[in-house]
Design a protein around this motif. Structure first.
Motif, short mmCIF file in Angstrom:
data_model
loop_
_atom_site.label_atom_id
_atom_site.label_comp_id
_atom_site.label_asym_id
_atom_site.label_seq_id
_atom_site.Cartn_x
_atom_site.Cartn_y
_atom_site.Cartn_z
N CYS A 75 0.85 -1.20 0.00
CA CYS A 75 0.00 0.00 0.00
C CYS A 75 0.89 1.25 0.00
CB CYS A 75 -0.95 -0.01 1.20
SG CYS A 75 -0.17 0.34 2.79
N CYS A 135 1.25 -2.91 9.51
CA CYS A 135 0.20 -2.52 8.57
C CYS A 135 -1.00 -3.46 8.66
CB CYS A 135 0.72 -2.49 7.14
SG CYS A 135 -0.51 -1.82 6.00
N GLU A 178 -3.46 -3.42 6.31
CA GLU A 178 -4.02 -3.65 4.96
C GLU A 178 -3.87 -5.12 4.57
OE1 GLU A 178 -5.20 -1.44 2.46
OE2 GLU A 178 -5.24 0.26 3.85
N CYS A 182 2.89 1.93 3.16
CA CYS A 182 4.03 1.02 3.35
C CYS A 182 5.17 1.36 2.40
CB CYS A 182 3.59 -0.43 3.16
SG CYS A 182 2.72 -1.06 4.60
N CYS A 232 -0.97 -6.05 2.22
CA CYS A 232 0.34 -6.01 2.86
C CYS A 232 0.52 -7.22 3.78
CB CYS A 232 0.52 -4.72 3.64
SG CYS A 232 0.45 -3.26 2.60
N ARG A 236 6.85 3.91 4.29
CA ARG A 236 7.55 3.31 5.44
C ARG A 236 8.82 2.60 4.99
NH1 ARG A 236 1.86 0.98 7.12
NH2 ARG A 236 1.09 2.66 8.45
ZN ZN Z 1 0.60 -1.48 4.02
#
Ligand code: ZN
Ligand code: ZN
Length: 228
Positions: A183, A200, A202, A186, A205, A189
């Motif tokens: 995502c 995360c 999501e 990320c 992920c 990140r």
């Molecule tokens: Zn993510």
């Protein structure tokens, strides 16, 4: 942010009483730190590349030009107080607990509040694993005393400054090869702090995270012994 109405007070009070009793039993002393602190305390203390500091801090500028933050968490202020108030000179470990309002610029649609109440326990000046176990025990006892059912404790470690940098590199190269599937948070990140990707929520992920290298396989000897 929300009001705590008269009819809700008894629940807050009940939780507070349980925490206070158990803290006393384990010989922790209460500390209150200010709600406002210098923003720098958190950016230096927690790290600029964390989500808390990057996106979730409520900050404001005073007329004098100081940058302040509504406290997003309890650990950095307690470390500050420990140093500033000379608690280093007390007999160690210093065992402290806190409770109060904290603030984050969260997504309200995910059921999170921008002002929320949090309590926590900190021990300073002691390296041994036993003190970590005691903190886990305390939280377990609090939740049990509040009659929460089906409790599961999940244990993890993030290593230390000796073994974490290498693991971070491993992780970064693992995620880099799969960057297109992460995502947008990320992907950011990945550049700032690949460890945060592991948090995360999501779904897309999650699938990648489940195949990522595990820190437990890359701990230094000291961290391995501590965790064991
Ligand atoms: Zn993510
Ligand atoms: Zn280590």
């Amino acid at each position: 942010m929300h009001d705590i109405l008269p009819e809700e007070q008894k629940y807050f009070q009940r939780i507070y009483n349980v925490i206070e009793n158990i803290a006393g039993f384990y010989d922790f002393n209460k500390i209150d730190t200010p709600i406002l602190e210098s923003a720098e305390l958190f950016s230096r203390g927690i790290g600029l590349a964390t989500d808390i500091v990057g996106k979730q801090m409520f900050t404001l500028k005073t007329k004098g030009g100081d940058e302040l933050a509504l406290r997003p968490e309890g650990t950095a202020p307690i470390i500050r107080a420990y140093i500033e108030q000379g608690m280093v000179a007390l007999s160690q470990p210093v065992k402290l607990w806190y409770s109060g309002p904290f603030f984050r610029y969260e997504h309200p649609q995910q059921g999170r509040f921008r002002q929320f109440w949090q309590f926590g326990f900190e021990t300073l000046g002691e390296k041994g694993a036993v003190i970590d176990v005691q903190i886990i025990q305390i939280f377990y006892n609090i939740l049990r005393e509040l009659r929460l059912k089906n409790l599961t404790i999940e244990l993890n470690t993030i290593g230390d400054s000796q073994c974490r940098p290498y693991y971070k590199k491993l992780l970064a190269s693992f995620f880099k090869s799969r960057e297109h599937a992460l995502c947008s948070d990320c992907r950011r990140r990945l550049r700032e702090n690949p460890l945060r990707i592991l948090d995360c929520k999501e779904e897309k992920c999650h699938q990648i995270i489940s195949q990522a290298p595990q820190i437990i396989d890359h701990l230094c000897e000291e961290c391995h012994a501590h965790f064991k």
